[in-house]
Design a protein around this motif. Structure first.
Motif, PDB file in Angstrom:
ATOM      1  N   PRO A  50       0.820  -1.196   0.000  1.00 50.76           N
ATOM      2  CA  PRO A  50       0.000   0.000   0.000  1.00 50.76           C
ATOM      3  C   PRO A  50       0.864   1.260   0.000  1.00 50.76           C
ATOM      4  CG  PRO A  50      -0.021  -1.049   2.162  1.00 50.76           C
ATOM      5  CD  PRO A  50       0.722  -1.955   1.251  1.00 50.76           C
ATOM      6  N   ALA A  51       0.208   2.425  -0.120  1.00 52.81           N
ATOM      7  CA  ALA A  51       0.932   3.693  -0.079  1.00 52.81           C
ATOM      8  C   ALA A  51       1.734   3.790   1.212  1.00 52.81           C
ATOM      9  CB  ALA A  51      -0.056   4.862  -0.170  1.00 52.81           C
ATOM     10  N   ASN A  52       2.869   4.462   1.159  1.00 51.03           N
ATOM     11  CA  ASN A  52       3.732   4.658   2.335  1.00 51.03           C
ATOM     12  C   ASN A  52       4.320   3.364   2.894  1.00 51.03           C
ATOM     13  OD1 ASN A  52       3.616   7.464   2.593  1.00 51.03           O
ATOM     14  ND2 ASN A  52       1.569   7.301   3.488  1.00 51.03           N
ATOM     15  N   SER A  53       4.377   2.335   2.074  1.00 50.96           N
ATOM     16  CA  SER A  53       4.964   1.109   2.592  1.00 50.96           C
ATOM     17  C   SER A  53       6.475   1.090   2.370  1.00 50.96           C
ATOM     18  CB  SER A  53       4.313  -0.111   1.936  1.00 50.96           C
ATOM     19  OG  SER A  53       4.409  -0.008   0.539  1.00 50.96           O
ATOM     20  N   LYS A  59       7.988   1.581  -0.891  1.00 52.67           N
ATOM     21  CA  LYS A  59       8.378   1.142  -2.237  1.00 52.67           C
ATOM     22  C   LYS A  59       9.293   2.156  -2.929  1.00 52.67           C
ATOM     23  CE  LYS A  59       4.141   0.811  -3.921  1.00 52.67           C
ATOM     24  NZ  LYS A  59       3.254   1.235  -2.820  1.00 52.67           N
ATOM     25  N   SER A  60       8.861   3.430  -2.910  1.00 56.67           N
ATOM     26  CA  SER A  60       9.649   4.443  -3.636  1.00 56.67           C
ATOM     27  C   SER A  60      11.005   4.663  -2.985  1.00 56.67           C
ATOM     28  CB  SER A  60       8.885   5.764  -3.691  1.00 56.67           C
ATOM     29  OG  SER A  60       7.661   5.586  -4.350  1.00 56.67           O
ATOM     30  N   ASP A 102       8.624   3.052 -11.057  1.00 56.96           N
ATOM     31  CA  ASP A 102       7.876   3.378  -9.846  1.00 56.96           C
ATOM     32  C   ASP A 102       6.448   3.736 -10.238  1.00 56.96           C
ATOM     33  OD1 ASP A 102       7.035   4.076  -7.373  1.00 56.96           O
ATOM     34  OD2 ASP A 102       8.484   5.690  -7.058  1.00 56.96           O
ATOM     35  N   GLU A 103       5.524   2.821 -10.024  1.00 55.31           N
ATOM     36  CA  GLU A 103       4.115   3.091 -10.322  1.00 55.31           C
ATOM     37  C   GLU A 103       3.954   3.716 -11.705  1.00 55.31           C
ATOM     38  OE1 GLU A 103       1.719   2.607  -7.927  1.00 55.31           O
ATOM     39  OE2 GLU A 103       2.663   2.945  -5.975  1.00 55.31           O
ATOM     40  N   ILE A 123       0.420   4.937 -13.113  1.00 54.35           N
ATOM     41  CA  ILE A 123      -0.494   5.712 -12.283  1.00 54.35           C
ATOM     42  C   ILE A 123      -1.192   6.821 -13.063  1.00 54.35           C
ATOM     43  CG2 ILE A 123       0.959   7.601 -11.385  1.00 54.35           C
ATOM     44  CD1 ILE A 123       0.111   6.648  -8.589  1.00 54.35           C
ATOM     45  N   ASN A 143       1.167  -0.631  -6.973  1.00 49.31           N
ATOM     46  CA  ASN A 143       0.144  -1.059  -6.029  1.00 49.31           C
ATOM     47  C   ASN A 143      -1.025  -1.724  -6.747  1.00 49.31           C
ATOM     48  OD1 ASN A 143      -1.098   1.211  -6.996  1.00 49.31           O
ATOM     49  ND2 ASN A 143      -0.674   2.435  -5.170  1.00 49.31           N
TER      50      ASN A 143
END
Lengths: 250, 299
Positions: free
Chosen positions: A38-41, A43-44, A171-172, A175, A203
Motif C-alpha cells: 500500500p501507499a507509504n509502505s 516502495k519508492s 515506480d508506479e 499511475i 500497487n
C-alpha cells in the motif's frame, strides 16, 4: 548463481521516521521483480536506494546495503555511472523541456556520444522499444512536454532505455496513464526481460501477477513476505499477504 | 439597516480598489503627457539629424551663439555604461542565482536571499558614493587611467546595482522549475552542472530573460550613481576608462540651472522622452517575454 541485485538489511529514515526497515531480498538476473504494498509502505524509498537518487533527499538516512553484481552501491565512486546502469522511470511522466529527440539523446550525450548517426540509431532503438516510435517519428523536433500523458510516460521509458541499463526500475509507471498504454508498456517490459533485470514498484496487485517472476510484499516499511509469483499468490505463508494480494485489504 | 451599511462599506472598498488600480494607468498617462507637453515647444527648433548624430550638446550657448542639441554622446553614454553593467551583472547574477537555487543548503539559501534583498534596497546615492570613493580609485590604480570616474567605474557600479535584481528574479525562475525535472535528469546520470545548463536553463529560459531585462531596466534608468561615478564628460568614449555622461546624468545635472520654460529646459525634457521610450521598449520586451512564459506554461 549470484543475484544481480541484492538488498541487505536496507533501512531508510527521513528525519527519524522509518520509511524502510531492514529489508532484505535478492533479484536474479533477467527477471521481473514486483514490489507491492500500500501507499507509504516504502516502495519508492527502496527504488531510490537502488540508483542512489536518495542521495538528493537531504533528510534521508540510509543503512544496510544494496549490492549490484555483488558490489555495494554505496562504495561506488562513479555515482553517475551507477545511475546509467540502473535506470529509473518515475510515477508521473516527465518530458524534459526539450525536443523528443533531445529527451532520448540526453543520457547518451552525457555519456559522451556525439556522432549524429550514432545518436540517431540509439534514439530510434529506444523509441521503438518503448513503442513510441511510430507515433513520434515524424515530429522528433516537437517539445517533449507537448506529448500526451501516455506518450510522455513512454518517452520517459525510452529515455531510461537509451542508456541500455542493466537494471530498470519503474515506480508506479501506470499511475497517470490509460489502461491501453499500460498494457502496451507491460508488453514492452515482458520483451525487455530478455536482456534486463526489471524492478517494478506497483500497487496494482494484478499487474504484479501478470508481469512478475518474483513478488516482494512491503507493508508499513517492513518486508512481509517475498517469493515467486505463483507461491505468493496461491500459497502465501503470511495471512497479511494473502489478504492483500487477494484484494481483501489495500 | 446593518445589511445596507455592510453594502455601503463594500461599495467604498470596491471604489477604492478600482481607483487604486486605475491610478497607475492615470499616473503613467499623466507623466507621459507632462513630459511631452514640456518638451513640445522646443521640438520644431531641434535639428533631429543633429540630435541623433552630433555630440555637440550646447543647450545654453554664450550670448549671440546658436544652441546645439546633439545628444549622440549622451545616448552612447547611456548605452555603453548599460552594456558594461550588463556584462558584469548578467553572468554574476545568473551564476549566483544558480548557486542559491541549486547548490546552497536550506540555511544558506535563506541567508543569501535576505542579504540580496537588502543589497537591492541600498540607496543609489550610496552606490554612487561607493563608485566615487572605492571603485574609482581601484579602477584608476589598476588601469592607470588619470581619472577614477569613467565608463568602467560607472558600469561596474551599475552592474553591482543591477545584479541583486537579476539574482532575485532569476532565483525565483529556477525555483519554479518542477523538481520532477531535476529528479528525471539526475536519475539519467546527469551531473549537477549538466542539470543546470541542459535542463534548468532551457526550462527557466523565459524567467531568466525577464530577470536580465529588469536588471537592464534598472541600469538604463539609474541616475544618482552614474552622476557620481561616470566622470560626466560629454563625449563618445574611445576606451573603457574614458569618462562619459548619460542621459539621466545630463538631466539631473542641468535641470537645476536651466531657466524654467526656456529652450534648454525643454531640451532636457526631450532627453527625458528619449529615456522614457528606451525604458518603455525594455519593459514591453520584458512583458512579452513573461507572457510567453505563461502561455507555454498553460499548453
Amino acid at each position: 548463481m549470484t543475484a544481480h541485485l541484492e538488498c541487505r538489511k536496507l533501512s531508510v529514515s527521513y528525519g527519524g521516521v522509518r520509511a524502510l526497515d531492514e529489508v532484505s531480498f535478492e533479484v536474479p538476473r533477467r527477471s521481473i521483480c514486483a514490489i507491492v504494498g500500500p501507499a507509504n509502505s516504502g516502495k519508492s524509498s527502496l527504488l531510490k536506494c537502488l540508483n542512489r537518487t536518495i542521495d538528493f533527499v537531504d533528510t534521508a538516512k540510509v543503512t544496510g546495503e544494496v549490492l549490484l553484481d555483488g558490489t555495494a552501491v554505496s562504495k561506488l565512486r562513479d555515482v553517475l555511472g551507477l545511475r546509467r546502469r540502473v535506470g529509473m522511470v518515475f510515477p508521473l511522466p516527465v518530458g524534459l523541456p526539450m525536443s523528443v529527440y533531445d529527451n532520448v539523446a540526453y543520457a547518451p550525450r552525457s555519456r559522451g556520444v556525439r556522432a549524429k548517426a550514432e545518436l540517431d540509431v540509439i534514439v530510434e532503438r529506444a523509441l521503438r522499444q518503448a513503442m513510441l516510435w511510430d507515433e513520434v517519428k515524424d515530429r522528433l523536433a516537437l517539445l517533449g512536454t507537448r506529448l500526451s500523458g501516455g506518450q510522455q510516460q513512454r518517452l520517459t521509458l525510452a529515455r531510461a532505455l537509451s542508456m541500455e541499463p542493466e537494471v530498470l526500475c519503474l515506480d508506479e509507471f501506470s499511475i497517470a496513464i490509460d489502461p491501453v498504454t499500460t498494457m502496451r508498456i507491460e508488453e514492452v517490459l515482458h520483451e525487455l526481460k530478455r536482456t534486463t533485470t526489471i524492478i517494478l514498484a506497483t500497487n496494482l496487485v494484478q499487474q504484479a501477477r501478470r508481469l512478475a517472476d518474483q513478488v516482494v510484499f512491503l507493508n508499513a516499511a517492513k518486508l512481509v513476505e517475498v517469493g515467486d509469483v505463483v507461491s505468493m499468490f496461491e500459497r502465501p505463508r503470511v495471512m497479511l499477504t494473502s489478504r492483500y494480494l487477494g484484494g481483501a485489504i489495500g | 439597516m446593518n445589511l445596507s451599511r455592510a453594502r455601503i462599506g463594500e461599495r467604498l472598498i470596491e471604489a477604492f480598489i478600482f481607483l487604486s488600480g486605475w491610478s497607475a494607468i492615470f499616473g503613467m498617462a499623466a507623466i507621459t503627457l507632462f513630459l511631452l507637453r514640456e518638451a513640445a515647444p522646443v521640438v520644431p527648433r531641434i535639428d533631429w539629424h543633429e540630435f541623433f548624430t552630433s555630440t555637440r550638446w550646447i543647450p545654453a550657448p554664450a550670448r549671440g551663439n546658436e544652441p546645439h542639441y546633439g545628444a549622440l554622446a549622451l545616448i552612447v553614454g547611456t548605452l555603453t555604461t548599460t552594456l558594461v553593467a550588463m556584462l558584469v551583472a548578467v553572468p554574476t547574477g545568473l551564476a549566483a542565482a544558480v548557486y542559491i537555487s541549486e547548490f546552497a543548503g536550506r540555511r544558506a539559501r535563506e541567508f543569501f536571499k535576505v542579504t540580496i534583498e537588502l543589497l537591492a534596497a541600498v540607496p543609489s546615492v550610496v552606490w554612487g558614493f561607493i563608485g566615487l570613493m572605492l571603485v574609482g580609485p581601484v579602477v584608476s590604480e589598476v588601469t592607470g587611467a588619470p581619472l577614477g570616474t569613467n565608463l568602467l567605474t560607472g558600469g561596474l557600479v551599475l552592474g553591482l546595482m543591477s545584479a541583486p535584481v537579476i539574482v532575485s528574479i532569476a532565483e525565483d525562475a529556477l525555483r519554479a522549475v518542477p523538481d520532477s525535472y531535476r529528479e528525471a535528469a539526475l536519475a539519467l546520470g546527469a551531473s549537477r552542472w549538466e542539470l543546470v545548463h541542459r535542463v534548468l536553463f532551457p526550462a527557466a529560459r523565459n524567467g531568466l530573460l525577464a530577470a536580465c531585462l529588469l536588471g537592464l531596466g534598472r541600469a538604463v534608468g539609474e541616475t544618482m550613481a552614474v552622476l557620481l561615478a561616470t566622470g560626466h564628460a560629454n563625449q563618445i568614449p574611445h576606451s573603457l576608462v574614458d569618462p562619459v555622461r548619460t542621459l539621466t546624468a545630463a538631466i539631473a545635472a542641468e535641470l537645476g540651472e536651466a531657466p524654467r520654460g526656456g529652450d534648454h529646459y525643454r531640451a532636457l525634457f526631450v532627453l527625458g522622452v528619449v529615456l522614457l521610450v528606451f525604458t518603455f521598449a525594455l519593459n514591453l520586451a520584458a512583458e512579452l517575454v513573461v507572457k510567453g512564459v505563461r502561455r507555454r506554461g498553460r499548453s
